[in-house]
Design a protein around this motif. Structure first.
Motif, PDB file in Angstrom:
ATOM      1  N   THR A 101       0.829  -1.204   0.000  1.00 20.02           N
ATOM      2  CA  THR A 101       0.000   0.000   0.000  1.00 20.02           C
ATOM      3  C   THR A 101       0.860   1.249   0.000  1.00 20.02           C
ATOM      4  O   THR A 101       0.585   2.207  -0.739  1.00 20.02           O
ATOM      5  CB  THR A 101      -0.942   0.002   1.222  1.00 20.02           C
ATOM      6  OG1 THR A 101      -1.753  -1.163   1.193  1.00 20.02           O
ATOM      7  CG2 THR A 101      -1.824   1.229   1.223  1.00 20.02           C
ATOM      8  N   ARG A 110      -4.473   4.353  -7.515  1.00 21.60           N
ATOM      9  CA  ARG A 110      -5.717   4.211  -6.757  1.00 21.60           C
ATOM     10  C   ARG A 110      -5.904   2.815  -6.176  1.00 21.60           C
ATOM     11  O   ARG A 110      -6.756   2.604  -5.347  1.00 21.60           O
ATOM     12  CB  ARG A 110      -6.918   4.603  -7.606  1.00 21.60           C
ATOM     13  CG  ARG A 110      -7.294   3.587  -8.641  1.00 21.60           C
ATOM     14  CD  ARG A 110      -8.583   3.869  -9.322  1.00 21.60           C
ATOM     15  NE  ARG A 110      -8.546   5.181  -9.923  1.00 21.60           N
ATOM     16  CZ  ARG A 110      -9.600   5.790 -10.393  1.00 21.60           C
ATOM     17  NH1 ARG A 110     -10.759   5.215 -10.342  1.00 21.60           N
ATOM     18  NH2 ARG A 110      -9.498   6.967 -10.949  1.00 21.60           N
ATOM     19  N   LEU A 113      -6.163   1.925  -2.141  1.00 22.06           N
ATOM     20  CA  LEU A 113      -7.338   1.773  -1.273  1.00 22.06           C
ATOM     21  C   LEU A 113      -7.757   0.313  -1.121  1.00 22.06           C
ATOM     22  O   LEU A 113      -7.849  -0.181   0.008  1.00 22.06           O
ATOM     23  CB  LEU A 113      -8.488   2.646  -1.771  1.00 22.06           C
ATOM     24  CG  LEU A 113      -9.795   2.544  -0.969  1.00 22.06           C
ATOM     25  CD1 LEU A 113      -9.582   2.918   0.489  1.00 22.06           C
ATOM     26  CD2 LEU A 113     -10.864   3.429  -1.600  1.00 22.06           C
ATOM     27  N   ILE A 157      -7.545   4.713   6.102  1.00 21.63           N
ATOM     28  CA  ILE A 157      -8.643   4.445   5.177  1.00 21.63           C
ATOM     29  C   ILE A 157      -9.352   5.748   4.804  1.00 21.63           C
ATOM     30  O   ILE A 157      -9.667   5.985   3.629  1.00 21.63           O
ATOM     31  CB  ILE A 157      -9.622   3.409   5.766  1.00 21.63           C
ATOM     32  CG1 ILE A 157      -8.959   2.026   5.791  1.00 21.63           C
ATOM     33  CG2 ILE A 157     -10.926   3.361   4.966  1.00 21.63           C
ATOM     34  CD1 ILE A 157      -9.750   0.957   6.502  1.00 21.63           C
ATOM     35  N   LEU A 160      -7.150   7.616   2.372  1.00 23.69           N
ATOM     36  CA  LEU A 160      -7.142   6.952   1.064  1.00 23.69           C
ATOM     37  C   LEU A 160      -8.436   7.244   0.294  1.00 23.69           C
ATOM     38  O   LEU A 160      -8.394   7.515  -0.913  1.00 23.69           O
ATOM     39  CB  LEU A 160      -6.950   5.447   1.228  1.00 23.69           C
ATOM     40  CG  LEU A 160      -5.532   4.977   1.518  1.00 23.69           C
ATOM     41  CD1 LEU A 160      -5.528   3.523   1.955  1.00 23.69           C
ATOM     42  CD2 LEU A 160      -4.644   5.174   0.303  1.00 23.69           C
ATOM     43  N   VAL A 161      -9.569   7.189   0.984  1.00 20.09           N
ATOM     44  CA  VAL A 161     -10.846   7.493   0.330  1.00 20.09           C
ATOM     45  C   VAL A 161     -10.856   8.946  -0.140  1.00 20.09           C
ATOM     46  O   VAL A 161     -11.225   9.247  -1.276  1.00 20.09           O
ATOM     47  CB  VAL A 161     -12.030   7.209   1.291  1.00 20.09           C
ATOM     48  CG1 VAL A 161     -13.327   7.783   0.754  1.00 20.09           C
ATOM     49  CG2 VAL A 161     -12.169   5.713   1.518  1.00 20.09           C
ATOM     50  N   THR A 164      -8.472   9.391  -3.102  1.00 15.63           N
ATOM     51  CA  THR A 164      -8.975   8.701  -4.291  1.00 15.63           C
ATOM     52  C   THR A 164     -10.071   9.528  -4.951  1.00 15.63           C
ATOM     53  O   THR A 164     -10.054   9.740  -6.165  1.00 15.63           O
ATOM     54  CB  THR A 164      -9.493   7.298  -3.929  1.00 15.63           C
ATOM     55  OG1 THR A 164      -8.411   6.534  -3.385  1.00 15.63           O
ATOM     56  CG2 THR A 164     -10.050   6.584  -5.148  1.00 15.63           C
TER      57      THR A 164
END
Length: 170
Positions: A101, A110, A113, A157, A160-161, A164
């Motif tokens: 990651t 991407r 994620l 998380i 990352l969201v 993205t």
């Protein structure tokens, strides 16, 4: 003027020209290395680095117990015997996925994620198995480590969201 090094090899000016051009952006009327748009990306890199170091710390403890580097050999043997093969596969897969990651984020992909979500699921499955390990529960403060781990993984998380959907990770 060409400046030569003391050993008279390649000129210093040649080496300086070979360095990649570093991006400079204008923010708030001055030149800067990082803009506000970059801040979440660098925060994510920092959080992922902590996650990789955290997993590496536990991996080193596990491996050191297996090769006999613990001061208490009886405790190390008991710890190794208390671990199942499934648990070890889940744990080391989680550690590797953390590193994957981090590499994906550094490359701006991407796929970071779903890779981290897989890492999270592997880690939670391993913690469920580890929760029934009475020896491990007496060795460390499981509640504090679980809270730290959940908080860190939740922040990763979320970042990352965010990155993205912002389009930073493509």
């Amino acid at each position: 003027m060409i400046v030569r090094q003391a050993d008279d090899s390649l000129p210093v000016s040649w080496m300086i020209r070979m360095l990649p051009a570093l991006p400079r952006r204008v923010a708030f009327g001055r030149r800067t290395w990082m803009t506000r748009r970059d801040t979440p990306y660098y925060i994510l890199i920092g959080l992922l680095s902590v996650q990789v170091a955290y997993g590496g710390y536990w991996a080193i403890n596990d491996i050191s117990a297996r090769i006999g580097l613990w001061p208490d050999a009886a405790l190390a043997a008991a710890f190794v015997q208390s671990l199942t093969l499934t648990q070890e596969v889940l744990f080391f897969s989680h550690v590797v996925m953390n590193l994957v990651t981090l590499v994906l984020v550094l490359r701006g992909k991407r796929w970071a994620l779903p890779a981290f979500v897989l890492s999270f699921v592997l880690d939670r499955a391993e913690w469920v198995i580890m929760g029934s390990n009475n020896l491990f529960s007496t060795m460390v403060n499981v509640d504090a480590w679980t809270l730290f781990s959940f908080t860190l993984q939740g922040a990763i998380i979320a970042m990352l969201v965010f990155l993205t959907f912002e389009g930073r990770l493509r």
